[in-house]
Design a protein around this motif. Sequence first.
Motif, PDB file in Angstrom:
ATOM      1  N   GLU A 164       1.146   6.208   0.181  1.00 51.01           N
ATOM      2  CA  GLU A 164       0.795   5.137   1.113  1.00 51.01           C
ATOM      3  C   GLU A 164       1.080   3.747   0.555  1.00 51.01           C
ATOM      4  OE1 GLU A 164      -3.033   6.508   3.514  1.00 51.01           O
ATOM      5  OE2 GLU A 164      -3.327   6.665   1.362  1.00 51.01           O
ATOM      6  N   HIS A 165       1.057   3.602  -0.767  1.00 48.72           N
ATOM      7  CA  HIS A 165       1.131   2.274  -1.379  1.00 48.72           C
ATOM      8  C   HIS A 165       2.545   1.729  -1.482  1.00 48.72           C
ATOM      9  CE1 HIS A 165      -3.014   2.546  -3.589  1.00 48.72           C
ATOM     10  NE2 HIS A 165      -3.103   2.665  -2.271  1.00 48.72           N
ATOM     11  N   GLY A 166       3.543   2.580  -1.356  1.00 47.61           N
ATOM     12  CA  GLY A 166       4.893   2.067  -1.510  1.00 47.61           C
ATOM     13  C   GLY A 166       5.931   3.153  -1.354  1.00 47.61           C
ATOM     14  N   SER A 180       1.862   3.343  -7.016  1.00 42.44           N
ATOM     15  CA  SER A 180       0.419   3.128  -6.869  1.00 42.44           C
ATOM     16  C   SER A 180       0.037   1.677  -7.140  1.00 42.44           C
ATOM     17  CB  SER A 180      -0.349   4.053  -7.816  1.00 42.44           C
ATOM     18  OG  SER A 180      -0.038   5.402  -7.543  1.00 42.44           O
ATOM     19  N   THR A 181      -0.785   1.117  -6.271  1.00 41.63           N
ATOM     20  CA  THR A 181      -1.281  -0.266  -6.222  1.00 41.63           C
ATOM     21  C   THR A 181      -0.268  -1.271  -5.697  1.00 41.63           C
ATOM     22  OG1 THR A 181      -0.824  -0.876  -8.541  1.00 41.63           O
ATOM     23  CG2 THR A 181      -2.943   0.184  -8.091  1.00 41.63           C
ATOM     24  N   GLY A 182       0.857  -0.815  -5.161  1.00 42.94           N
ATOM     25  CA  GLY A 182       1.784  -1.747  -4.518  1.00 42.94           C
ATOM     26  C   GLY A 182       2.652  -2.510  -5.497  1.00 42.94           C
ATOM     27  N   ASP A 183       3.141  -3.652  -5.063  1.00 41.46           N
ATOM     28  CA  ASP A 183       4.213  -4.349  -5.789  1.00 41.46           C
ATOM     29  C   ASP A 183       3.833  -4.822  -7.188  1.00 41.46           C
ATOM     30  OD1 ASP A 183       6.036  -4.056  -3.707  1.00 41.46           O
ATOM     31  OD2 ASP A 183       5.451  -5.944  -2.765  1.00 41.46           O
ATOM     32  N   ASN A 227      -5.686   5.772   4.700  1.00 36.21           N
ATOM     33  CA  ASN A 227      -6.378   4.482   4.554  1.00 36.21           C
ATOM     34  C   ASN A 227      -7.698   4.544   3.784  1.00 36.21           C
ATOM     35  OD1 ASN A 227      -4.412   2.930   5.813  1.00 36.21           O
ATOM     36  ND2 ASN A 227      -5.295   3.245   7.853  1.00 36.21           N
ATOM     37  N   ASP A 228      -7.995   5.659   3.105  1.00 31.85           N
ATOM     38  CA  ASP A 228      -9.163   5.671   2.211  1.00 31.85           C
ATOM     39  C   ASP A 228      -8.895   4.871   0.939  1.00 31.85           C
ATOM     40  OD1 ASP A 228     -10.790   7.094   3.845  1.00 31.85           O
ATOM     41  OD2 ASP A 228     -10.744   8.966   2.691  1.00 31.85           O
ATOM     42  N   TYR A 229      -7.633   4.760   0.550  1.00 30.92           N
ATOM     43  CA  TYR A 229      -7.246   4.035  -0.667  1.00 30.92           C
ATOM     44  C   TYR A 229      -6.148   3.059  -0.262  1.00 30.92           C
ATOM     45  CZ  TYR A 229      -5.516   3.513  -5.555  1.00 30.92           C
ATOM     46  OH  TYR A 229      -5.116   3.040  -6.783  1.00 30.92           O
ATOM     47  N   VAL A 230      -6.512   1.800  -0.137  1.00 31.53           N
ATOM     48  CA  VAL A 230      -5.593   0.780   0.360  1.00 31.53           C
ATOM     49  C   VAL A 230      -5.239  -0.161  -0.785  1.00 31.53           C
ATOM     50  CG1 VAL A 230      -5.240  -1.080   2.026  1.00 31.53           C
ATOM     51  CG2 VAL A 230      -6.591   0.937   2.661  1.00 31.53           C
ATOM     52  N   SER A 231      -3.954  -0.372  -1.004  1.00 30.71           N
ATOM     53  CA  SER A 231      -3.531  -1.273  -2.073  1.00 30.71           C
ATOM     54  C   SER A 231      -3.719  -2.725  -1.646  1.00 30.71           C
ATOM     55  CB  SER A 231      -2.059  -1.029  -2.429  1.00 30.71           C
ATOM     56  OG  SER A 231      -1.204  -1.685  -1.520  1.00 30.71           O
ATOM     57  N   GLY A 232      -3.668  -3.630  -2.614  1.00 30.91           N
ATOM     58  CA  GLY A 232      -3.811  -5.049  -2.311  1.00 30.91           C
ATOM     59  C   GLY A 232      -2.716  -5.584  -1.415  1.00 30.91           C
ATOM     60  N   ASP A 233      -1.566  -4.933  -1.416  1.00 26.92           N
ATOM     61  CA  ASP A 233      -0.464  -5.345  -0.552  1.00 26.92           C
ATOM     62  C   ASP A 233      -0.539  -4.711   0.833  1.00 26.92           C
ATOM     63  OD1 ASP A 233       0.936  -6.921  -2.519  1.00 26.92           O
ATOM     64  OD2 ASP A 233       1.529  -5.050  -3.474  1.00 26.92           O
ATOM     65  N   GLY A 234      -1.530  -3.821   1.040  1.00 27.87           N
ATOM     66  CA  GLY A 234      -1.607  -3.082   2.289  1.00 27.87           C
ATOM     67  C   GLY A 234      -0.747  -1.839   2.244  1.00 27.87           C
ATOM     68  N   ASN A 235      -1.193  -0.783   2.867  1.00 27.26           N
ATOM     69  CA  ASN A 235      -0.426   0.456   2.857  1.00 27.26           C
ATOM     70  C   ASN A 235       0.776   0.367   3.784  1.00 27.26           C
ATOM     71  OD1 ASN A 235      -2.328   1.380   1.105  1.00 27.26           O
ATOM     72  ND2 ASN A 235      -3.240   2.883   2.490  1.00 27.26           N
ATOM     73  N   VAL A 236       1.900   0.906   3.325  1.00 23.62           N
ATOM     74  CA  VAL A 236       3.145   0.785   4.096  1.00 23.62           C
ATOM     75  C   VAL A 236       3.506   2.071   4.828  1.00 23.62           C
ATOM     76  CG1 VAL A 236       4.016  -1.018   2.569  1.00 23.62           C
ATOM     77  CG2 VAL A 236       4.573   1.383   2.090  1.00 23.62           C
ATOM     78  N   ARG A 237       2.825   3.155   4.528  1.00 21.54           N
ATOM     79  CA  ARG A 237       2.995   4.414   5.255  1.00 21.54           C
ATOM     80  C   ARG A 237       1.721   5.226   5.078  1.00 21.54           C
ATOM     81  NH1 ARG A 237       7.857   7.363   1.743  1.00 21.54           N
ATOM     82  NH2 ARG A 237       6.985   7.021  -0.333  1.00 21.54           N
ATOM     83  N   ASP A 238       1.576   6.305   5.829  1.00 18.97           N
ATOM     84  CA  ASP A 238       0.290   6.998   5.919  1.00 18.97           C
ATOM     85  C   ASP A 238       0.363   8.418   5.385  1.00 18.97           C
ATOM     86  OD1 ASP A 238      -0.876   4.796   7.229  1.00 18.97           O
ATOM     87  OD2 ASP A 238      -0.200   5.524   9.192  1.00 18.97           O
ATOM     88  N   HIS A 239      -0.763   8.846   4.793  1.00 22.83           N
ATOM     89  CA  HIS A 239      -0.944  10.262   4.509  1.00 22.83           C
ATOM     90  C   HIS A 239      -1.161  11.032   5.802  1.00 22.83           C
ATOM     91  CE1 HIS A 239      -2.359   9.845   0.046  1.00 22.83           C
ATOM     92  NE2 HIS A 239      -1.074  10.125   0.128  1.00 22.83           N
ATOM     93  N   ASP A 240      -0.612  12.243   5.861  1.00 28.00           N
ATOM     94  CA  ASP A 240      -0.909  13.159   6.958  1.00 28.00           C
ATOM     95  C   ASP A 240      -2.080  14.053   6.549  1.00 28.00           C
ATOM     96  OD1 ASP A 240       1.400  12.168   8.195  1.00 28.00           O
ATOM     97  OD2 ASP A 240       1.827  14.124   9.084  1.00 28.00           O
ATOM     98  N   GLY A 241      -2.928  14.373   7.523  1.00 23.30           N
ATOM     99  CA  GLY A 241      -3.987  15.336   7.280  1.00 23.30           C
ATOM    100  C   GLY A 241      -5.223  14.735   6.651  1.00 23.30           C
ATOM    101  N   PRO A 242      -6.247  15.574   6.448  1.00 21.80           N
ATOM    102  CA  PRO A 242      -7.521  15.127   5.890  1.00 21.80           C
ATOM    103  C   PRO A 242      -7.430  14.943   4.376  1.00 21.80           C
ATOM    104  CG  PRO A 242      -7.555  17.496   6.171  1.00 21.80           C
ATOM    105  CD  PRO A 242      -6.228  17.024   6.714  1.00 21.80           C
ATOM    106  N   GLU A 243      -8.543  14.522   3.776  1.00 22.79           N
ATOM    107  CA  GLU A 243      -8.607  14.564   2.314  1.00 22.79           C
ATOM    108  C   GLU A 243      -8.343  15.990   1.865  1.00 22.79           C
ATOM    109  OE1 GLU A 243     -11.623  13.771  -1.468  1.00 22.79           O
ATOM    110  OE2 GLU A 243     -12.056  12.854   0.475  1.00 22.79           O
ATOM    111  N   THR A 244      -7.619  16.146   0.769  1.00 23.97           N
ATOM    112  CA  THR A 244      -7.255  17.480   0.304  1.00 23.97           C
ATOM    113  C   THR A 244      -8.458  18.132  -0.367  1.00 23.97           C
ATOM    114  OG1 THR A 244      -6.390  16.509  -1.737  1.00 23.97           O
ATOM    115  CG2 THR A 244      -4.822  16.916   0.024  1.00 23.97           C
TER     116      THR A 244
END
Length: 529
Positions: A164-166, A455-458, A195-212
Amino acid sequence: MDTSRRTLLAAGLGAGLVAAVPGVAVAAPEKARGAALTGDPFTLGVASGDPWPDGFVLWTRLALEPLADDGLGGMPNRPVQVSWEVSEDEGMRKVVKRGVEHARIQSAHSVHVELHGLKPGREYWYRFRTGKHLSPVGRALTTPAWNETPAALAMAFASCSQYEHGYFTAYKRLAEDQPDLVLHLGDYQYEYRKNDYVSGDGNVRDHDGPETVDLPSYRLRHSQYKTDPDLQAAHAVAPWLVVWDDHEVDNNWADEIPENRDAAQWNDTTERFRSRRAAAFQAYWENMPLRRPSAPRGDDMRIYRRVSWGKLANFHMMDTRQYRDDQLAGDGWDQNVEARWDESRSITGDAQEKWLLDGFRRSTARWDVLGQQVFFSERDRAQASGVDDVSMDGWDGYAASRRRITQGWVDAGVRNPVVLTGDVHRHWASDIKTDFQDPDAPVVGSELVCSSISSTGDGSGSTADPMMPWNPHLKFFNDQRGYVRTTITKNAMTADFRVLDRVTSPGAPVYTKASYVIEDGVRGLQHRA
């Protein structure tokens, strides 16, 4: 490597596959028998791993619908025959090995082939087929013979790829560097739901499904990551040595203890967490190019192992999660935690520690490299004398365990010990001392820490951490995404800290932020550029 071979491989990897060489008639592998599949089942790519002098592991996993909710990739509930072949050329005209495996639903239609009978120290290419469908072509290498010392080894290592972060551009750039070996040091995938773990730059794509938490959700998450073409390119370029860290199961887990007992029903008891761990291990096995001894047995899975590159280097791949004592002080940073010095506390467990120390004593390699997960050297945030403020999740929380390992390589006379680390989403380089509390203690080794893939974006691009002035053994820091590229010879190990300015949009170029050299027989890092 000749120019034509390099150009062809790089062009194919840039597209995520090498299916054929333009203008060359390529013989296809023998068609595997069985009912035809209605679509391309090789959507998750191919991989090789854990090489030895006469072979390596080949891997693929069939998935017609990689994001199917049940984690089974839309595959039929029956075995599927898959043929494979290995060639001495990338055009697949000089085939030297071939065979047939059965991909079964019990292992999510994954295939693990353990090859023998190849020549040591050689490049090979491989692919799979089922019915009319051909996989991409991957490149693999056998290790040199046990008694040989090759001129050089090109090795890259990476960790921490939060989808999600990049974007995974760093994996693509790593593939373009064309290493002979890749080490992945953990956090290959992340367990969080969207969106449970959002980087400071904002998430650029999404995980599919529930927490594993169960086998279908772990399988689905691995499938989603494996569909990324840049990750597929990195897997296809060279054999990988993989170990997990925490996010392949649950953030900051320790042995049978989850991060938080109250966080979810899957963590509320030891028995339920062990069930979650078993599901995570099964999915990890299904999706990684590992040998049979690493196959899980319920909620146990041995991933610590040793791979030798002739007499040039031993790679001691470690597991600092499955056997550790619970972290102190709630897993985070804390001051003056006396229990971190407790001799009974271990981050490796007794059996793995003995295995590692025995490996040091038997080693005749020029370089002994520890591939492991969490920060090894001391990082003390407290400037005041007599106060320490360190992370309980890294080796600082297990100080006696660290001392036994460092003293073990000193006592064994290990020629060149080097620790490789992931986890912290930043590049670091450090000298290792027998006693970090004593400014006069000798330097006995080196640590190289890779940043994250995404992880954590740029990142900020900063090259200074506030704690470095009173931790003089910490030599380098950088807050950008990337990986580390190394060249290992008899005389030196050179480490290039490779960085990208952005991962929140795809396609960033890569460049070397700094290079360090460890000379044969000389303790400590030397800055080269």
